[in-house]
Motif scaffolding. Structure first.
Motif, PDB file in Angstrom:
ATOM      1  N   PHE A 237      44.352  50.552  40.963  1.00 15.11           N
ATOM      2  CA  PHE A 237      44.368  49.218  41.574  1.00 15.11           C
ATOM      3  C   PHE A 237      45.797  48.813  41.925  1.00 15.11           C
ATOM      4  O   PHE A 237      46.060  48.309  43.025  1.00 15.11           O
ATOM      5  N   ILE A 238      46.734  49.013  40.985  1.00 16.72           N
ATOM      6  CA  ILE A 238      48.125  48.645  41.242  1.00 16.72           C
ATOM      7  C   ILE A 238      48.696  49.479  42.393  1.00 16.72           C
ATOM      8  O   ILE A 238      49.436  48.961  43.242  1.00 16.72           O
ATOM      9  N   SER A 239      48.354  50.770  42.447  1.00 20.05           N
ATOM     10  CA  SER A 239      48.838  51.621  43.530  1.00 20.05           C
ATOM     11  C   SER A 239      48.319  51.144  44.885  1.00 20.05           C
ATOM     12  O   SER A 239      49.072  51.104  45.874  1.00 20.05           O
ATOM     13  N   ALA A 240      47.025  50.774  44.949  1.00 20.15           N
ATOM     14  CA  ALA A 240      46.463  50.283  46.207  1.00 20.15           C
ATOM     15  C   ALA A 240      47.065  48.936  46.593  1.00 20.15           C
ATOM     16  O   ALA A 240      47.301  48.670  47.780  1.00 20.15           O
ATOM     17  N   TRP A 241      47.311  48.088  45.619  1.00 19.43           N
ATOM     18  CA  TRP A 241      47.899  46.767  45.905  1.00 19.43           C
ATOM     19  C   TRP A 241      49.311  46.910  46.465  1.00 19.43           C
ATOM     20  O   TRP A 241      49.726  46.158  47.347  1.00 19.43           O
ATOM     21  N   ASN A 242      50.084  47.861  45.939  1.00 22.15           N
ATOM     22  CA  ASN A 242      51.472  48.015  46.359  1.00 22.15           C
ATOM     23  C   ASN A 242      51.634  48.839  47.627  1.00 22.15           C
ATOM     24  O   ASN A 242      52.758  49.001  48.108  1.00 22.15           O
ATOM     25  N   ALA A 283      52.779  37.490  46.251  1.00 21.31           N
ATOM     26  CA  ALA A 283      52.030  38.745  46.223  1.00 21.31           C
ATOM     27  C   ALA A 283      52.160  39.460  44.880  1.00 21.31           C
ATOM     28  O   ALA A 283      51.273  40.238  44.509  1.00 21.31           O
ATOM     29  N   CYS A 284      53.245  39.201  44.164  1.00 25.28           N
ATOM     30  CA  CYS A 284      53.449  39.858  42.864  1.00 25.28           C
ATOM     31  C   CYS A 284      52.681  39.179  41.732  1.00 25.28           C
ATOM     32  O   CYS A 284      52.507  39.796  40.669  1.00 25.28           O
ATOM     33  N   LEU A 285      52.252  37.935  41.924  1.00 25.26           N
ATOM     34  CA  LEU A 285      51.618  37.194  40.827  1.00 25.26           C
ATOM     35  C   LEU A 285      50.361  37.878  40.282  1.00 25.26           C
ATOM     36  O   LEU A 285      50.181  37.951  39.056  1.00 25.26           O
ATOM     37  N   PRO A 286      49.438  38.386  41.126  1.00 24.88           N
ATOM     38  CA  PRO A 286      48.258  39.067  40.540  1.00 24.88           C
ATOM     39  C   PRO A 286      48.619  40.268  39.679  1.00 24.88           C
ATOM     40  O   PRO A 286      47.987  40.493  38.641  1.00 24.88           O
ATOM     41  N   ILE A 287      49.627  41.034  40.078  1.00 31.74           N
ATOM     42  CA  ILE A 287      50.041  42.193  39.272  1.00 31.74           C
ATOM     43  C   ILE A 287      50.640  41.723  37.947  1.00 31.74           C
ATOM     44  O   ILE A 287      50.404  42.328  36.891  1.00 31.74           O
ATOM     45  N   PHE A 288      51.421  40.640  37.991  1.00 33.50           N
ATOM     46  CA  PHE A 288      51.973  40.097  36.750  1.00 33.50           C
ATOM     47  C   PHE A 288      50.858  39.646  35.809  1.00 33.50           C
ATOM     48  O   PHE A 288      50.921  39.864  34.591  1.00 33.50           O
ATOM     49  N   ILE A 292      50.024  40.987  32.063  1.00 36.28           N
ATOM     50  CA  ILE A 292      50.028  40.100  30.894  1.00 36.28           C
ATOM     51  C   ILE A 292      48.744  40.256  30.092  1.00 36.28           C
ATOM     52  O   ILE A 292      48.771  40.379  28.860  1.00 36.28           O
ATOM     53  N   PHE A 293      47.594  40.274  30.765  1.00 40.94           N
ATOM     54  CA  PHE A 293      46.318  40.288  30.056  1.00 40.94           C
ATOM     55  C   PHE A 293      45.840  41.702  29.713  1.00 40.94           C
ATOM     56  O   PHE A 293      45.023  41.860  28.813  1.00 40.94           O
ATOM     57  N   LEU A 294      46.310  42.717  30.431  1.00 39.65           N
ATOM     58  CA  LEU A 294      45.866  44.099  30.173  1.00 39.65           C
ATOM     59  C   LEU A 294      47.066  44.997  29.904  1.00 39.65           C
ATOM     60  O   LEU A 294      47.107  46.145  30.326  1.00 39.65           O
ATOM     61  N   GLN A 295      48.032  44.464  29.165  1.00 41.79           N
ATOM     62  CA  GLN A 295      49.281  45.195  28.954  1.00 41.79           C
ATOM     63  C   GLN A 295      49.052  46.535  28.271  1.00 41.79           C
ATOM     64  O   GLN A 295      49.644  47.546  28.628  1.00 41.79           O
ATOM     65  N   ARG A 296      48.161  46.553  27.281  1.00 42.85           N
ATOM     66  CA  ARG A 296      47.934  47.790  26.527  1.00 42.85           C
ATOM     67  C   ARG A 296      47.380  48.885  27.427  1.00 42.85           C
ATOM     68  O   ARG A 296      47.807  50.044  27.362  1.00 42.85           O
ATOM     69  N   TYR A 297      46.446  48.518  28.314  1.00 41.05           N
ATOM     70  CA  TYR A 297      45.846  49.518  29.201  1.00 41.05           C
ATOM     71  C   TYR A 297      46.851  49.960  30.274  1.00 41.05           C
ATOM     72  O   TYR A 297      46.850  51.117  30.698  1.00 41.05           O
ATOM     73  N   VAL A 298      47.696  49.019  30.753  1.00 43.39           N
ATOM     74  CA  VAL A 298      48.663  49.371  31.784  1.00 43.39           C
ATOM     75  C   VAL A 298      49.682  50.376  31.236  1.00 43.39           C
ATOM     76  O   VAL A 298      49.983  51.397  31.864  1.00 43.39           O
ATOM     77  N   VAL A 299      50.203  50.106  30.039  1.00 39.20           N
ATOM     78  CA  VAL A 299      51.161  51.023  29.429  1.00 39.20           C
ATOM     79  C   VAL A 299      50.504  52.366  29.150  1.00 39.20           C
ATOM     80  O   VAL A 299      51.081  53.433  29.390  1.00 39.20           O
ATOM     81  N   ASP A 300      49.261  52.324  28.674  1.00 41.61           N
ATOM     82  CA  ASP A 300      48.545  53.562  28.385  1.00 41.61           C
ATOM     83  C   ASP A 300      48.319  54.376  29.653  1.00 41.61           C
ATOM     84  O   ASP A 300      48.391  55.615  29.635  1.00 41.61           O
TER      85      ASP A 300
END
Length: 308
Positions: A237-242, A283-288, A292-300
């Motif tokens: 999702f982050i890759s498609a957004w960016n 545009a960066c706010l949704p990624i932020f 914030i809410f899925l930090q553990r999954y993002v780092v993983d």
């Protein structure tokens, strides 16, 4: 009968059998040093390491700070070199809201990124399940084709994909952005690694219970791979957004996505950097929020993929 007296005040000398050998002593010393916390080994190294990490963190965060600092400046101070933006102004944000349909663009971009992430995750799940669970002729060659497609730079395939999208009549549509990217070779490779490490005993037990391969996938494999699927889905999702280049190439005469909206403030008559930074900040706010809410999954996700 003779008696011998023992003087208990004398120190007891250790015997050769009870004394540790040189190798054992050094091994015990190394083991003790390894068991100690890193922070207690060397204070200078600890300080240098933390200072280096702080410098790298500031170096990484500064571009984001400068983006929001420029966005909150007055439009006439957009090129100011002052680190602290003062006085604060919301004129750039109000100009962006009036100039482009920013909320609609964010909604369209969110939908595009969500569809791409779900489609790529679904294709990766099925492809990796086939690669990992069955042996068939040409399996290695087919997987090498997947790997090869990932190694080819985007600039090489950009023109053929553009011609194909044009022939399909999908120029200036969000579908033209989505269709060529429905499959991600990188997602297939990542999911294949998880599939190959999946316990075979669970698959054999599922077959003994009479489940088909399709039922085994959705009732046994997917529930046990939820953390990996969630992490990969967030990363897709982050890759498609960016993504910037392909959407701006397809949507030349459309303002459907936020990437195109940001580009509209860059022109031959001059660049409105205040508006560019304000639109980029929105545009960066949704990624932020995702971080914030899925930090553990993002780092993983980034740890599993090996990306930085």
């Amino acid at each position: 009968m003779a008696f011998a007296t023992i003087d208990t005040t004398l120190p007891i000398q250790p015997t050769r059998a009870s004394a540790p050998t040189g190798g054992a002593a050094s091994a015990a010393t190394r083991s003790k040093a390894n068991d100690e916390p890193v922070a207690t080994r060397s204070l200078p190294r600890l300080v240098v390491g933390h200072v280096l990490l702080i410098v790298l963190a500031l170096f990484s965060v500064f571009p984001v700070y400068w983006m929001f600092a420029t966005a909150f400046r007055a439009p006439e101070d957009a090129l100011s070199q002052n680190v602290i933006p003062w006085p604060l102004s919301l004129e750039n944000f109000s100009y962006v809201v009036d100039a482009i349909p920013i909320m609609g663009m964010l909604a369209n971009t969110f939908g595009m990124a969500l569809v791409l992430a779900v489609a790529q995750l679904f294709v990766a799940l099925l492809a990796s399940y086939g690669f990992a669970m069955w042996d068939f002729p040409g399996k290695k060659v087919l997987f090498l084709v997947f790997v090869g497609s990932w190694l080819v730079p985007f600039q090489v395939t950009m023109i053929p994909n553009y011609v194909l999208v044009s022939q399909m009549g999908l120029l200036n549509t969000i579908a033209g952005v989505v269709v060529p990217n429905l499959c991600s070779a990188f997602a297939v490779m990542l999911m294949r690694q998880h599939m190959e490490s999946f316990p075979r005993e669970l698959l054999d037990a599922s077959q003994m219970d009479g489940r088909s391969s399709w039922g085994t996938l959705w009732l046994v494999v997917v529930p046990n791979l939820k953390p990996a699927l969630a992490a990969l889905g967030i990363m897709l999702f982050i890759s498609a957004w960016n993504e910037y280049l392909w959407p701006t190439l397809i949507l030349q005469n459309s303002d459907a996505l936020i990437q195109v909206g940001i580009r509209s403030f860059l022109g031959t008559e001059g660049n409105n950097w205040g508006a560019v930074m304000a639109a980029s900040g929105l545009a960066c706010l949704p990624i932020f929020l995702i971080y914030i809410f899925l930090q553990r999954y993002v780092v993983d996700a980034f740890v599993r993929s090996g990306l930085k």
